[in-house]
Design a protein around this motif. Structure first.
Motif, PDB file in Angstrom:
ATOM      1  N   ILE A 140      -0.388  -2.672   8.825  1.00  0.00           N
ATOM      2  CA  ILE A 140       1.019  -2.407   8.500  1.00  0.00           C
ATOM      3  C   ILE A 140       1.845  -3.681   8.630  1.00  0.00           C
ATOM      4  CG2 ILE A 140       3.089  -1.166   9.255  1.00  0.00           C
ATOM      5  CD1 ILE A 140       1.244   1.176  10.014  1.00  0.00           C
ATOM      6  N   THR A 144       0.720  -3.433   4.499  1.00  0.00           N
ATOM      7  CA  THR A 144       0.129  -2.193   3.987  1.00  0.00           C
ATOM      8  C   THR A 144       1.074  -1.016   4.211  1.00  0.00           C
ATOM      9  OG1 THR A 144      -2.114  -2.983   4.404  1.00  0.00           O
ATOM     10  CG2 THR A 144      -1.818  -0.598   4.199  1.00  0.00           C
ATOM     11  N   ARG A 145       1.252  -0.199   3.179  1.00  0.00           N
ATOM     12  CA  ARG A 145       2.159   0.943   3.270  1.00  0.00           C
ATOM     13  C   ARG A 145       1.480   2.255   2.863  1.00  0.00           C
ATOM     14  NH1 ARG A 145       4.048  -2.036   6.059  1.00  0.00           N
ATOM     15  NH2 ARG A 145       6.126  -2.934   6.141  1.00  0.00           N
ATOM     16  N   GLN A 146       0.151   2.274   2.886  1.00  0.00           N
ATOM     17  CA  GLN A 146      -0.603   3.493   2.606  1.00  0.00           C
ATOM     18  C   GLN A 146      -1.722   3.617   3.630  1.00  0.00           C
ATOM     19  OE1 GLN A 146      -0.797   4.375  -2.027  1.00  0.00           O
ATOM     20  NE2 GLN A 146      -1.568   2.328  -1.622  1.00  0.00           N
ATOM     21  N   SER A 166       8.726   5.954  10.081  1.00  0.00           N
ATOM     22  CA  SER A 166       7.730   5.163   9.370  1.00  0.00           C
ATOM     23  C   SER A 166       7.816   5.398   7.865  1.00  0.00           C
ATOM     24  CB  SER A 166       6.319   5.521   9.861  1.00  0.00           C
ATOM     25  OG  SER A 166       5.338   4.910   9.049  1.00  0.00           O
ATOM     26  N   ALA A 167       7.682   4.311   7.098  1.00  0.00           N
ATOM     27  CA  ALA A 167       7.695   4.400   5.640  1.00  0.00           C
ATOM     28  C   ALA A 167       6.284   4.370   5.071  1.00  0.00           C
ATOM     29  CB  ALA A 167       8.511   3.249   5.055  1.00  0.00           C
ATOM     30  N   VAL A 168       5.275   4.464   5.933  1.00  0.00           N
ATOM     31  CA  VAL A 168       3.884   4.442   5.478  1.00  0.00           C
ATOM     32  C   VAL A 168       3.511   5.807   4.922  1.00  0.00           C
ATOM     33  CG1 VAL A 168       1.476   4.147   6.188  1.00  0.00           C
ATOM     34  CG2 VAL A 168       3.260   2.666   7.153  1.00  0.00           C
ATOM     35  N   GLU A 196       6.362  11.765   4.358  1.00  0.00           N
ATOM     36  CA  GLU A 196       5.384  10.796   3.881  1.00  0.00           C
ATOM     37  C   GLU A 196       3.942  11.303   3.977  1.00  0.00           C
ATOM     38  OE1 GLU A 196       6.294   8.152   2.409  1.00  0.00           O
ATOM     39  OE2 GLU A 196       8.417   8.238   2.903  1.00  0.00           O
TER      40      GLU A 196
END
Length: 236
Positions: A140, A144-146, A166-168, A196
């Motif tokens: 992260i 990385t966002r997935q 969290s924006a993941v 999310e």
């Protein structure tokens, strides 16, 4: 990375709490062999319903049927017992007890899961979870966002991450029956599914993992961290 560095990184991830758990298990083995086996886990401030081994392992929840995945439930039990019995903790999970069901805190007796084999298994489960999530945090930080979890079971990362905005995007892949049971746990606890979080039901006989991720809205052209426990953790 040289093997010596890999060993050092793994040792750093398995923190003092796991070492202590191993020492307790070894001491318990000695007591067991001598015919005087007793629990050596500290009794923290536990509810009166905890009886040090005299209550059923797990009563039937009033609102839920039995979990369709015994292995996922065993992992969840180990994570919950770790929150109650072990100090210092290797792995903090404020949702662990209630992930067993809405009445998990009142009917779960951790001392029923504190034998020699239980402690050994618990040490491995929480150490690997800590190691995987430490690696996730590094991914992260690198952008990385997935995050995809293969065989997610009763994992709680999405719930814990949502507390901090969290924006993941999180893709939990598991059997449909397991995810339906998990959804029932959320509903029984009054938990909102994080925005999310995507639950992706997968039958490997009919669909590949990349196809499943695409169906859940994943962007396979962007970096993705993948947790495949008890396999490994990797970033692609």
């Amino acid at each position: 990375m040289p093997k010596t560095q890999q060993a050092t990184a793994l040792a750093d991830a398995v923190t003092q709490g796991a070492i202590i758990a191993g020492r307790r298990a070894k001491a318990s083995c000695a007591r067991f062999r001598s015919g005087h086996f007793v629990s050596v886990a500290p009794k923290r401030n536990l509810p009166k319903t905890y009886t040090n081994g005299n209550s059923p392992i797990m009563a039937t929840h009033t609102a839920l049927p039995h979990c369709p995945s015994p292995s996922a439930y065993r992992v969840a039990i180990s994570r919950a017992a770790h929150q109650v019995l072990d100090e210092p903790r290797v792995f903090e999970d404020s949702f662990a007890l209630k992930m067993l069901g809405p009445d998990g805190e009142s009917i779960f007796d951790p001392f029923q899961h504190n034998g020699v084999a239980d402690r050994s298994m618990r040490a491995g489960i929480v150490a690997r979870a800590r190691f995987a999530e430490d690696r996730l945090q590094k991914a992260i930080q690198a952008g990385t966002r997935q995050y995809a979890l293969l065989g997610a079971g009763l994992d709680t990362w999405a719930l814990r991450a949502a507390q901090f905005g969290s924006a993941v995007r999180v893709f939990e892949i598991d059997q449909v029956a397991m995810q339906s049971w998990k959804a029932a746990v959320f509903e029984a606890n009054g938990w909102q599914k994080p925005v999310e979080l995507e639950w992706i039901g997968l039958d490997l006989r009919s669909k590949t993992i990349p196809d499943a991720l695409l169906s859940g809205g994943a962007d396979l052209s962007s970096p993705m961290a993948i947790s495949d426990l008890p396999g490994d953790f990797r970033s692609i």
